[in-house]
Each structure stands twice: as structure tokens, then as C-alpha cells.
Scaffold this motif. Structure first.
Motif, PDB file in Angstrom:
ATOM      1  N   ILE A  83       0.862  -1.180   0.000  1.00 44.28           N
ATOM      2  CA  ILE A  83       0.000   0.000   0.000  1.00 44.28           C
ATOM      3  C   ILE A  83       0.896   1.227   0.000  1.00 44.28           C
ATOM      4  N   GLY A  84       0.815   2.033  -1.031  1.00 46.88           N
ATOM      5  CA  GLY A  84       1.706   3.175  -1.187  1.00 46.88           C
ATOM      6  C   GLY A  84       1.286   4.399  -0.390  1.00 46.88           C
ATOM      7  N   GLU A  85       2.122   5.397  -0.438  1.00 42.16           N
ATOM      8  CA  GLU A  85       1.898   6.659   0.265  1.00 42.16           C
ATOM      9  C   GLU A  85       0.580   7.306  -0.175  1.00 42.16           C
ATOM     10  N   ASN A  86      -0.220   7.723   0.791  1.00 43.90           N
ATOM     11  CA  ASN A  86      -1.501   8.409   0.542  1.00 43.90           C
ATOM     12  C   ASN A  86      -2.509   7.565  -0.241  1.00 43.90           C
ATOM     13  N   ALA A  87      -2.296   6.266  -0.314  1.00 45.58           N
ATOM     14  CA  ALA A  87      -3.094   5.424  -1.202  1.00 45.58           C
ATOM     15  C   ALA A  87      -4.593   5.567  -0.992  1.00 45.58           C
ATOM     16  N   PHE A  88      -5.030   5.626   0.259  1.00 51.40           N
ATOM     17  CA  PHE A  88      -6.463   5.722   0.566  1.00 51.40           C
ATOM     18  C   PHE A  88      -6.785   6.975   1.368  1.00 51.40           C
ATOM     19  N   CYS A  89      -5.904   7.953   1.295  1.00 49.05           N
ATOM     20  CA  CYS A  89      -6.092   9.202   2.032  1.00 49.05           C
ATOM     21  C   CYS A  89      -7.356   9.923   1.557  1.00 49.05           C
ATOM     22  N   TRP A  90      -8.160  10.380   2.516  1.00 46.89           N
ATOM     23  CA  TRP A  90      -9.410  11.073   2.230  1.00 46.89           C
ATOM     24  C   TRP A  90     -10.406  10.195   1.467  1.00 46.89           C
ATOM     25  N   THR A  91     -10.514   8.937   1.885  1.00 50.03           N
ATOM     26  CA  THR A  91     -11.575   8.060   1.387  1.00 50.03           C
ATOM     27  C   THR A  91     -12.559   7.795   2.512  1.00 50.03           C
ATOM     28  N   ASN A  92     -13.591   7.007   2.211  1.00 41.91           N
ATOM     29  CA  ASN A  92     -14.628   6.715   3.197  1.00 41.91           C
ATOM     30  C   ASN A  92     -14.522   5.288   3.728  1.00 41.91           C
ATOM     31  N   LEU A  93     -13.328   4.726   3.738  1.00 39.68           N
ATOM     32  CA  LEU A  93     -13.140   3.409   4.326  1.00 39.68           C
ATOM     33  C   LEU A  93     -13.555   3.432   5.794  1.00 39.68           C
ATOM     34  N   THR A  94     -14.338   2.440   6.201  1.00 33.53           N
ATOM     35  CA  THR A  94     -14.852   2.428   7.572  1.00 33.53           C
ATOM     36  C   THR A  94     -14.217   1.354   8.446  1.00 33.53           C
ATOM     37  N   GLU A  95     -13.465   0.444   7.835  1.00 35.17           N
ATOM     38  CA  GLU A  95     -12.821  -0.625   8.590  1.00 35.17           C
ATOM     39  C   GLU A  95     -11.477  -0.938   7.948  1.00 35.17           C
ATOM     40  N   ILE A  96     -10.446  -1.057   8.767  1.00 34.85           N
ATOM     41  CA  ILE A  96      -9.124  -1.372   8.235  1.00 34.85           C
ATOM     42  C   ILE A  96      -8.629  -2.648   8.894  1.00 34.85           C
ATOM     43  N   ASN A  97      -8.662  -3.724   8.120  1.00 31.62           N
ATOM     44  CA  ASN A  97      -8.185  -5.029   8.580  1.00 31.62           C
ATOM     45  C   ASN A  97      -7.264  -5.550   7.491  1.00 31.62           C
ATOM     46  N   LEU A  98      -5.970  -5.461   7.722  1.00 34.26           N
ATOM     47  CA  LEU A  98      -4.995  -5.683   6.665  1.00 34.26           C
ATOM     48  C   LEU A  98      -4.547  -7.134   6.554  1.00 34.26           C
ATOM     49  N   ASN A  99      -4.069  -7.466   5.365  1.00 34.67           N
ATOM     50  CA  ASN A  99      -3.507  -8.782   5.087  1.00 34.67           C
ATOM     51  C   ASN A  99      -2.303  -9.036   5.991  1.00 34.67           C
ATOM     52  N   GLU A 100      -2.237 -10.210   6.574  1.00 31.18           N
ATOM     53  CA  GLU A 100      -1.134 -10.522   7.490  1.00 31.18           C
ATOM     54  C   GLU A 100       0.223 -10.576   6.794  1.00 31.18           C
ATOM     55  N   ASN A 101       0.223 -10.647   5.470  1.00 35.58           N
ATOM     56  CA  ASN A 101       1.475 -10.721   4.711  1.00 35.58           C
ATOM     57  C   ASN A 101       1.888  -9.384   4.101  1.00 35.58           C
ATOM     58  N   SER A 114     -12.527   7.264   7.283  1.00 31.11           N
ATOM     59  CA  SER A 114     -13.649   7.122   8.215  1.00 31.11           C
ATOM     60  C   SER A 114     -13.559   5.858   9.057  1.00 31.11           C
ATOM     61  N   ALA A 115     -12.416   5.175   9.019  1.00 31.05           N
ATOM     62  CA  ALA A 115     -12.247   3.922   9.756  1.00 31.05           C
ATOM     63  C   ALA A 115     -12.302   4.163  11.259  1.00 31.05           C
ATOM     64  N   LYS A 116     -13.103   3.358  11.956  1.00 27.83           N
ATOM     65  CA  LYS A 116     -13.253   3.518  13.398  1.00 27.83           C
ATOM     66  C   LYS A 116     -12.414   2.522  14.183  1.00 27.83           C
ATOM     67  N   ASN A 117     -12.307   1.304  13.668  1.00 31.19           N
ATOM     68  CA  ASN A 117     -11.557   0.266  14.364  1.00 31.19           C
ATOM     69  C   ASN A 117     -10.460  -0.266  13.441  1.00 31.19           C
ATOM     70  N   VAL A 118      -9.250  -0.363  13.967  1.00 27.14           N
ATOM     71  CA  VAL A 118      -8.111  -0.740  13.147  1.00 27.14           C
ATOM     72  C   VAL A 118      -7.361  -1.899  13.803  1.00 27.14           C
ATOM     73  N   VAL A 119      -7.041  -2.917  12.999  1.00 28.39           N
ATOM     74  CA  VAL A 119      -6.198  -4.022  13.452  1.00 28.39           C
ATOM     75  C   VAL A 119      -4.980  -4.068  12.529  1.00 28.39           C
ATOM     76  N   LEU A 120      -3.794  -3.930  13.109  1.00 27.00           N
ATOM     77  CA  LEU A 120      -2.562  -3.966  12.325  1.00 27.00           C
ATOM     78  C   LEU A 120      -1.860  -5.295  12.565  1.00 27.00           C
ATOM     79  N   PRO A 121      -1.590  -6.060  11.512  1.00 26.81           N
ATOM     80  CA  PRO A 121      -1.060  -7.420  11.646  1.00 26.81           C
ATOM     81  C   PRO A 121       0.379  -7.467  12.148  1.00 26.81           C
ATOM     82  N   GLU A 122       0.865  -8.668  12.421  1.00 25.95           N
ATOM     83  CA  GLU A 122       2.200  -8.875  12.972  1.00 25.95           C
ATOM     84  C   GLU A 122       3.308  -8.338  12.073  1.00 25.95           C
ATOM     85  N   SER A 123       3.073  -8.337  10.772  1.00 26.05           N
ATOM     86  CA  SER A 123       4.118  -7.915   9.836  1.00 26.05           C
ATOM     87  C   SER A 123       4.410  -6.422   9.913  1.00 26.05           C
ATOM     88  N   ILE A 124       3.527  -5.644  10.516  1.00 20.83           N
ATOM     89  CA  ILE A 124       3.740  -4.205  10.655  1.00 20.83           C
ATOM     90  C   ILE A 124       4.536  -3.942  11.926  1.00 20.83           C
TER      91      ILE A 124
END
Length: 325
Positions: A83-101, A114-124
Motif C-alpha cells: 500500500i503506497g503513500e496516501n493510497a487511501f487518504c481522504w476516502t470513506n473506508l470504515t474498517e481497516i483489517n490488513l492482510n497478514e502478509n 472514516s475507519a473507526k476500528n483498526v487491526v494492524l497485523p504482525e508484519s507491521i
């Protein structure tokens, strides 16, 4: 005026800026297996709501969906490994659950979403600059051993209420949690080595725990925050105004050989007690304007260049004879 478009199976690669500023575009369909959304492909497509695709999109480049205010396709994130710089900046995403890889997460990738709850995987293991800046995120879960929280990472996240900073974190960048005025909780920074300028400025945090690894607290790091007490460990350099105007702060301990720069606790009106350990230095105006100060305790010596600022004449100062208090 283009509102929708469908690409046949034979077209699977696209160039940068393909739909740049197509503000009427609402829906795009790829019948082929597209794996990459290139730089600025949908930049400023204000009305974009959905991208239909076959297979798995793994890469979204810099600015790809930036300013797509109506885009809320959360499931697109699940297959992404880049996911590159500013890739989803100023969008209406409401949930961020990223790929573990996921292997790359760019600066400001989810800023102002607009994401309210965020889970960042082990790879981050590093939170990039401005990752959630100006977003409405309410809670963040770190699954991995994060070592650094970058500059502006949660700046102006005014609805952030829950965050558990891992003990693996060593660096907290400038403005990282500034203006998080719903974060009414104590934070454990026991593994942190360096805290950047304004890191928790105007944050609602109620307390902070430091560990023996701490080396420096930069200028204004906790100024105007809601902390109620602070114990600074030994051998820490504390910047100018680091705890300026903390109006809920009552008890302060400055550890052995730590150095507090100019105005360290200035205008923290409700400080009542200050404990200064052996060899610690309070810079000029450190306690200036602390009008409710009652006691200052010096243990052994304090550097002769130390100055307290204008303090209440009724303050009781305790110390041994060799103290310069």
C-alpha cells in the motif's frame, strides 16, 4: 461525465493517472485479473464507490484512491501486500483489517479516512508518518512487535479512545498523538527510548509510565496534556516546556542526574509536590507559574545554575545543607 466503465478480460494493466479527476465516475469493472492499481489511477474521483475485479489485487500504489471521498470498499484491503503513500487518504473506508502478509505500508496511507476500528497485523513493525492523521479512528490494535510510531501517526485523531502501545516500541515521533483529546487513559511507555516534540501535546491521557530505557523527552512532548503525575527516570534529557501547562498535574519526580530544560513544568497550575533526586537539574523557569505548589524536595545536591521561576512564597523547600535550593 463518465459514470461507469467495464474493461474486457484481455486488459489487465493500466498506466498512472488513468482516471485522474474523473469526478463523475462511480463504478469500474475489470473482467480480467488485475493485480495492481497504479499511482493516481483514481486520484480525485470524488464519486467513485466501487471497483469490481476478478482474483486478488495485491498492490495499490501512491495516491491511487486519494480524494475518492465516497469510496468505502473495505474488502479491497484484504488481499493487499503493498500500500503506497496516501493510497487511501481522504476516502470513506470504515474498517481497516490488513492482510497478514503485507510488506509495505506507506506514509499517510489512511489519513483522513472514516475507519473507526483498526487491526494492524504482525508484519507491521513500524507505524509510518501520518498513517491515520486526521482520521476518526476510535481504537487501534497492534498484533506485532512495533518498534516505532512515526511522526504525525495519530495526529488530530480526536475520537481515538483505545490504544495499547506495545512494550516493544522504542521511538515515538513528533506530533504522534497530538490533539488526541478523547484518549482519556493512562499510557505505558515503559519500553520507549525517545519521545518526539509535541508527541502528546493536547492529548487527554491521564497518566504515563516511563521505563529505565528512556533517554529523552523532546520539547513540548506532553504540554497541555491531562496527565496527573509523572516520574522521570534517571539520566533523562527533558526538553523545553515538555510538561508545560499540564493543569491536572499534581506530583512530579525528577530522577537522578536527569536534566529539565527551560520551562519544563511552567504554568502547570495544580502541581503541589516536586521531588528532585540527586544530581538532577531544573532549568530556568521550570516551575514558573505553578501557583498551587506546596513542597519541593531536593535530595542531596542540585546544580547551581538551576532556577525555579516565580513560585509561591509559601512553598516549603526541603533539602540537605549542601543543596543550593
Amino acid at each position: 461525465s463518465l459514470e461507469s466503465i467495464e474493461f474486457p478480460a484481455g486488459i489487465t494493466e493500466f498506466g498512472e493517472n488513468t482516471f485522474y479527476d474523473c469526478d463523475a465516475l462511480k463504478e469500474v469493472t475489470f473482467l480480467g485479473e488485475v493485480t495492481e492499481i497504479p499511482e493516481k489511477m483514481f486520484y480525485s474521483c470524488d464519486s467513485l464507490e466501487k471497483v469490481n475485479y476478478e482474483g486478488t489485487i495485491t498492490t495499490v500504489e501512491k495516491d491511487a484512491f486519494m480524494y475518492c471521498y465516497g469510496f468505502s470498499q473495505n474488502e479491497l484491503l484484504h488481499g493487499l501486500t503493498y500500500i503506497g503513500e496516501n493510497a487511501f487518504c481522504w476516502t470513506n473506508l470504515t474498517e481497516i483489517n490488513l492482510n497478514e502478509n503485507i510488506t509495505c505500508l506507506g506514509d499517510s496511507a489512511f489519513a483522513a479516512t472514516s475507519a473507526k476500528n483498526v487491526v494492524l497485523p504482525e508484519s507491521i513493525t513500524k507505524i509510518p508518518t501520518g498513517l491515520f492523521k486526521n482520521s476518526v479512528v476510535g481504537s487501534v490494535t497492534f498484533m506485532g512487535d512495533v518498534t516505532e510510531i512515526g511522526k504525525d501517526a495519530f495526529y488530530y485523531c480526536k475520537k481515538l479512545k483505545e490504544i495499547n502501545i506495545p512494550s516493544s516500541v522504542e521511538l515515538i515521533g513528533e506530533n504522534a498523538f497530538a490533539f488526541t483529546n478523547s484518549l482519556e487513559t493512562a499510557v505505558d511507555l515503559s519500553g520507549v527510548r525517545e519521545i518526539g516534540k509535541n508527541a502528546f501535546q493536547y492529548s487527554a491521557i491521564t497518566g504515563v509510565t516511563f521505563g529505565d530505557n528512556l533517554q529523552s523527552i523532546a520539547d513540548s512532548a506532553f504540554s497541555y496534556s491531562g496527565i496527573e503525575s509523572v516520574v522521570i527516570p534517571e539520566n533523562v534529557t527533558v526538553g523545553m516546556g515538555a510538561f508545560l501547562a499540564c493543569d491536572k498535574l499534581i506530583d512530579v519526580t525528577v530522577g537522578k542526574n536527569s536534566v529539565v530544560d527551560y520551562g519544563g513544568f511552567k504554568w502547570s497550575d495544580n502541581i503541589e509536590r516536586v521531588y528532585v533526586e540527586d544530581g538532577a537539574v531544573l532549568g530556568s523557569s521550570s516551575l514558573d507559574g505553578c501557583k498551587n505548589l506546596k513542597e519541593i524536595h531536593f535530595k542531596n545536591t542540585i546544580s547551581p545554575e538551576s532556577g525555579l521561576g516565580e513560585i509561591n512564597s509559601e512553598v516549603v523547600i526541603y533539602g540537605l545543607e549542601e543543596s543550593n535550593a
